[in-house]
Design a protein around this motif. Structure first.
Motif, mmCIF file in Angstrom:
data_model
loop_
_atom_site.group_PDB
_atom_site.id
_atom_site.type_symbol
_atom_site.label_atom_id
_atom_site.label_comp_id
_atom_site.label_asym_id
_atom_site.label_seq_id
_atom_site.Cartn_x
_atom_site.Cartn_y
_atom_site.Cartn_z
ATOM 1 N N ASN A 292 -36.459 -34.232 -89.702
ATOM 2 C CA ASN A 292 -35.252 -33.764 -89.023
ATOM 3 C C ASN A 292 -34.096 -34.735 -89.303
ATOM 4 O O ASN A 292 -34.130 -35.878 -88.872
ATOM 5 C CB ASN A 292 -35.535 -33.696 -87.515
ATOM 6 C CG ASN A 292 -34.335 -33.225 -86.727
ATOM 7 O OD1 ASN A 292 -33.292 -32.932 -87.299
ATOM 8 N ND2 ASN A 292 -34.478 -33.158 -85.412
ATOM 9 N N GLU A 351 -35.147 -29.313 -79.843
ATOM 10 C CA GLU A 351 -34.759 -28.075 -80.521
ATOM 11 C C GLU A 351 -33.481 -27.508 -79.900
ATOM 12 O O GLU A 351 -32.661 -26.907 -80.577
ATOM 13 C CB GLU A 351 -35.901 -27.066 -80.425
ATOM 14 C CG GLU A 351 -35.916 -26.109 -81.578
ATOM 15 C CD GLU A 351 -37.299 -25.484 -81.801
ATOM 16 O OE1 GLU A 351 -37.397 -24.650 -82.676
ATOM 17 O OE2 GLU A 351 -38.248 -25.844 -81.087
ATOM 18 N N LYS A 352 -33.343 -27.715 -78.599
ATOM 19 C CA LYS A 352 -32.160 -27.191 -77.901
ATOM 20 C C LYS A 352 -30.934 -28.076 -78.087
ATOM 21 O O LYS A 352 -29.818 -27.664 -77.831
ATOM 22 C CB LYS A 352 -32.460 -27.103 -76.394
ATOM 23 C CG LYS A 352 -33.219 -25.851 -76.004
ATOM 24 C CD LYS A 352 -33.146 -25.679 -74.502
ATOM 25 C CE LYS A 352 -34.546 -25.665 -73.899
ATOM 26 N NZ LYS A 352 -34.592 -26.059 -72.509
ATOM 27 N N TYR A 356 -28.629 -30.535 -83.127
ATOM 28 C CA TYR A 356 -29.777 -30.023 -83.856
ATOM 29 C C TYR A 356 -29.613 -28.519 -84.088
ATOM 30 O O TYR A 356 -29.774 -28.017 -85.186
ATOM 31 C CB TYR A 356 -31.048 -30.314 -83.063
ATOM 32 C CG TYR A 356 -32.252 -29.638 -83.650
ATOM 33 C CD1 TYR A 356 -32.747 -28.481 -83.084
ATOM 34 C CD2 TYR A 356 -32.855 -30.141 -84.795
ATOM 35 C CE1 TYR A 356 -33.839 -27.838 -83.639
ATOM 36 C CE2 TYR A 356 -33.933 -29.508 -85.352
ATOM 37 C CZ TYR A 356 -34.423 -28.365 -84.777
ATOM 38 O OH TYR A 356 -35.486 -27.737 -85.340
ATOM 39 N N ARG A 357 -29.241 -27.809 -83.001
ATOM 40 C CA ARG A 357 -29.131 -26.356 -83.076
ATOM 41 C C ARG A 357 -28.080 -25.932 -84.094
ATOM 42 O O ARG A 357 -28.219 -24.952 -84.802
ATOM 43 C CB ARG A 357 -28.772 -25.807 -81.690
ATOM 44 C CG ARG A 357 -29.050 -24.335 -81.540
ATOM 45 C CD ARG A 357 -28.878 -23.895 -80.113
ATOM 46 N NE ARG A 357 -27.614 -24.355 -79.554
ATOM 47 C CZ ARG A 357 -27.411 -24.550 -78.266
ATOM 48 N NH1 ARG A 357 -28.379 -24.366 -77.416
ATOM 49 N NH2 ARG A 357 -26.251 -24.956 -77.839
ATOM 50 N N ALA A 362 -31.476 -27.036 -89.317
ATOM 51 C CA ALA A 362 -32.174 -26.265 -88.299
ATOM 52 C C ALA A 362 -32.190 -24.789 -88.646
ATOM 53 O O ALA A 362 -33.111 -24.071 -88.284
ATOM 54 C CB ALA A 362 -31.517 -26.483 -86.948
ATOM 55 N N LYS A 366 -38.135 -24.681 -89.214
ATOM 56 C CA LYS A 366 -38.499 -24.853 -87.805
ATOM 57 C C LYS A 366 -38.976 -26.278 -87.590
ATOM 58 O O LYS A 366 -39.377 -26.987 -88.512
ATOM 59 C CB LYS A 366 -39.611 -23.878 -87.442
ATOM 60 C CG LYS A 366 -39.182 -22.437 -87.437
ATOM 61 C CD LYS A 366 -38.154 -22.110 -86.365
ATOM 62 C CE LYS A 366 -38.763 -22.115 -84.985
ATOM 63 N NZ LYS A 366 -37.711 -21.961 -83.945
ATOM 64 N N LEU A 367 -38.942 -26.688 -86.347
ATOM 65 C CA LEU A 367 -39.277 -28.075 -86.043
ATOM 66 C C LEU A 367 -40.762 -28.376 -86.273
ATOM 67 O O LEU A 367 -41.130 -29.413 -86.765
ATOM 68 C CB LEU A 367 -38.892 -28.355 -84.601
ATOM 69 C CG LEU A 367 -39.071 -29.772 -84.122
ATOM 70 C CD1 LEU A 367 -38.178 -30.699 -84.896
ATOM 71 C CD2 LEU A 367 -38.759 -29.866 -82.645
#
Ligand code: SF4
Length: 368
Positions: A292, A351-352, A356-357, A362, A366-367
């Motif tokens: 990430n 993720e929220k 990141y969003r 992203a 997917k994470l």
């Protein structure tokens, strides 16, 4: 008050599409350890380096086949490729014609004036930079004699000699490296050269060793220089998968608050108050967030009582104990849940996270 690093304003150069020097971000680079002529293996390793955030990659060019392979490799990768040349000026010419975005060489081992001029003229025609790489292990005999062995002063004299020679050929698209495997000598050499030239500097401690010694020496050598504002691109040297070099490079930049890239994990060492398997939790979260690139400070703390307070600077954090898990943001507890959901809750929260969003990455993957 944030610690302020006053970075030296060097003359920027372009390595492919990456600017090195001036106000450009300090670029993280590495070097492949595949046989360059094995195009599929080299491309595959460069793809892994790109995913880890590598911005410039160097490949060894020991023969004509390796030089020619650069054109095939370049078609399949998106980061600039530097050709690493030793001794044979014809390989430098072949690598440039094959599409290399830059050369790394030591003019001292390329040969006479004619050969150096041929390489410089070709680099000028193709508008690519040359990194003059001075290594403590390959200083000229007269310099070794003058300084009674290897010294930072001798390394700088050697570099200045090469810089003057190349500049006399009306070539200014240059960056410099001054590597030694000794941290003190490396730091001293870079300090000295930085006081004598505004050319951009590629910083690293060479042959730094395996994982532990390599990380310690690179972090100290590169870190000391960056903290003094010296350095425009970095390469961590490890006897490991080069992807690890890139990860450590970003950790050094993050630790000095120079660049934010990917998660910054804050986790406690644990103590007698810890009642959860924190080592395992941290490992799982590090693995899940490995690719990430979005900057986020994540705290993973061993107890509910002290965890949130000790990790106030984290964007998102978790702590647990006695069957309960908590989620906190900037030190404030915002949610309680069963302890076995610690990893799940944290990853869902990451993720929220807005950055990141909204990130390009992203949208692509997917994470977990
Ligand atoms: S957060 Fe808790 S478990 Fe971790 S070191 Fe601090 S007091 Fe110990």
């Amino acid at each position: 008050m944030p610690f302020l690093i006053r970075r030296k304003n060097t003359c920027p150069i372009k390595v492919g599409n990456v600017t090195v020097g001036g106000n450009a971000p300090i670029a993280v680079q590495s070097m492949t350890n595949t046989f360059t002529q094995d195009v599929p293996a080299t491309v595959s390793q460069i793809h892994r380096l790109e995913t880890a955030g590598c911005e410039i990659v160097r490949v060894a060019v020991p023969d004509q086949e390796a030089a020619e392979a650069i054109s095939s490799i370049k078609k399949k990768v998106s980061i600039p490729i530097i050709a690493d040349i030793h001794f044979d000026y014809r390989l430098a010419l072949a690598a440039i014609k094959s599409g290399a975005d830059g050369l790394r060489l030591n003019p001292g081992n390329i040969g006479g004036h004619k050969k150096i001029k041929a390489v410089v003229d070709c680099a000028k025609t193709f508008n690519i930079p040359i990194r003059i790489g001075v290594n403590a292990g390959s200083l000229e005999k007269d310099i070794l004699k003058k300084y009674n062995g290897v010294s930072a002063e001798g390394m700088v004299e050697s570099a200045m000699r090469h810089i003057d020679l190349i500049k006399s050929l009306d070539f200014h698209n240059i960056k410099i490296s001054m590597k030694a495997s000794d941290v003190h000598r490396t730091v001293e050499a870079y300090r000295l050269i930085s006081s004598k030239t505004d050319l951009p500097l590629h910083v690293g401690v060479t042959e730094a060793g395996g994982l532990y010694s390599g990380i310690a020496k690179s972090s100290l050598g590169i870190g000391m220089l960056l903290a003094e504002g010296i350095g425009d691109t970095i390469r961590v040297s490890l006897t490991r998968d080069p992807v690890e070099e890139v990860r450590v490079g970003y950790e050094i930049l993050k630790a000095l608050d120079i660049r934010r890239y990917g998660p910054d994990i804050i986790s406690c060492p644990t103590c007698g108050r810890c009642k959860i398997d924190l080592f395992n939790i941290v490992e799982r979260i590090e693995k899940a967030l490995l690719l990430n690139p979005v900057p986020i400070k994540v705290a993973i703390m061993g107890c509910i009582v002290n965890g949130p307070g000790e990790a106030k600077e984290a964007d998102i954090g978790i702590a647990g104990g006695d069957g309960t898990g908590i989620l906190f943001k900037k030190g404030k507890v915002i949610k309680k849940f069963p302890e076995e959901k610690l990893v799940e809750v944290l990853l869902a929260e990451v993720e929220k996270f807005d950055n990141y969003r909204n990130s390009e990455w992203a949208n692509k993957t997917k994470l977990r």
